[in-house]
Design a protein around this motif. Structure first.
Motif, PDB file in Angstrom:
ATOM      1  N   PRO A  64       0.786  -1.178   0.127  1.00 41.38           N
ATOM      2  CA  PRO A  64       0.069   0.054   0.043  1.00 41.38           C
ATOM      3  C   PRO A  64       0.862   1.333   0.070  1.00 41.38           C
ATOM      4  O   PRO A  64       0.593   2.273  -0.675  1.00 41.38           O
ATOM      5  N   LEU A  68       0.949   4.276  -3.325  1.00 38.57           N
ATOM      6  CA  LEU A  68       0.515   5.567  -3.208  1.00 38.57           C
ATOM      7  C   LEU A  68       1.013   6.741  -3.847  1.00 38.57           C
ATOM      8  O   LEU A  68       0.292   7.400  -4.554  1.00 38.57           O
ATOM      9  N   ASN A  71      -0.529   8.225  -8.081  1.00 45.33           N
ATOM     10  CA  ASN A  71      -2.100   8.849  -8.156  1.00 45.33           C
ATOM     11  C   ASN A  71      -2.148  10.077  -9.196  1.00 45.33           C
ATOM     12  O   ASN A  71      -3.167  10.683  -9.047  1.00 45.33           O
ATOM     13  N   ARG A 108      -4.321   3.619  -4.595  1.00 46.42           N
ATOM     14  CA  ARG A 108      -4.753   3.198  -3.319  1.00 46.42           C
ATOM     15  C   ARG A 108      -5.544   1.817  -3.769  1.00 46.42           C
ATOM     16  O   ARG A 108      -5.839   1.441  -4.804  1.00 46.42           O
ATOM     17  N   ASP A 109      -5.839   0.917  -2.764  1.00 45.23           N
ATOM     18  CA  ASP A 109      -6.848  -0.159  -2.854  1.00 45.23           C
ATOM     19  C   ASP A 109      -8.061   0.060  -2.828  1.00 45.23           C
ATOM     20  O   ASP A 109      -8.552   0.709  -1.963  1.00 45.23           O
ATOM     21  N   LEU A 124     -11.090   3.684   2.526  1.00 44.09           N
ATOM     22  CA  LEU A 124      -9.735   3.271   2.042  1.00 44.09           C
ATOM     23  C   LEU A 124      -8.911   2.902   3.140  1.00 44.09           C
ATOM     24  O   LEU A 124      -9.080   2.993   4.519  1.00 44.09           O
ATOM     25  N   LEU A 128      -1.070   1.869   6.281  1.00 45.35           N
ATOM     26  CA  LEU A 128      -0.444   1.527   5.040  1.00 45.35           C
ATOM     27  C   LEU A 128       0.371   0.459   5.156  1.00 45.35           C
ATOM     28  O   LEU A 128       1.135  -0.365   4.070  1.00 45.35           O
TER      29      LEU A 128
END
Length: 176
Positions: A64, A68, A71, A108-109, A124, A128
């Motif tokens: 995670p 990040l 994005n 993100r997941d 979210l 992390l």
């Protein structure tokens, strides 16, 4: 004729039609234009050049935290994860990138948010460096919605990696 005027017409020889010489300036200009046009028509053309494609994407393992930065900000591609698979959604940057309606999922997941149909921050992963969301508490309707989203991503975007928990054996192997 008037008195005292002389008739000079008898002294002027009749104008003979003379043929223009082949090397006349106008003929030379026309010949030069013709030769130039033939050259333009017959000259070899350089092969067309294709535009450069994007750099190749290597399949990688993400945590995670390492996902990040992807994005869409600072000229980065836009990636998001769904059920452990990381998709390159950069072609849909207007939806998933900065200021897009799904921007909070970028890097993100997105699994829980897509399954629940929610764009809220609480969907979210907060930690992390913790375990991944197992999604065990999803009901059948949410699981079906998530499968629909995953199918859409599979048909439209490239899978560029997999998402694993930080500290897992796979994450450690990827760092080495």
């Amino acid at each position: 004729m008037a008195e005292g005027a002389q008739d000079y017409s008898a002294d002027v020889p009749p104008v003979a039609a003379e043929a223009a010489p082949i090397m006349a300036p106008i003929n030379m200009v026309l010949l030069a234009v013709f030769v130039f046009l033939v050259y333009l028509r017959l000259r070899p053309t350089p092969p067309p050049t294709l535009p450069k494609g994007p750099p190749p994407t290597v399949f990688r393992t993400f945590t995670p935290r390492t996902l990040l930065p992807f994005n869409g900000e600072n000229e980065q591609p836009v990636y998001l994860a769904v059920r452990g698979r990381v998709f390159d959604v950069t072609p849909g940057k207007n939806f998933y990138g900065p200021s897009g309606p799904y921007a909070n999922f970028a890097g993100r997941d997105a699994s829980r948010g897509l399954a629940c149909g929610s764009f809220e921050e609480d969907m979210l992963t907060k930690n992390l460096d913790g375990p991944l969301d197992p999604l065990n508490d999803l009901n059948d309707e949410q699981k079906e919605a998530l499968e629909g989203w995953e199918g859409m991503f599979e048909g439209k975007y490239l899978v560029v990696g997999k998402l694993v928990a930080a500290g897992s054996q796979e994450a450690k192997a990827a760092e080495a």
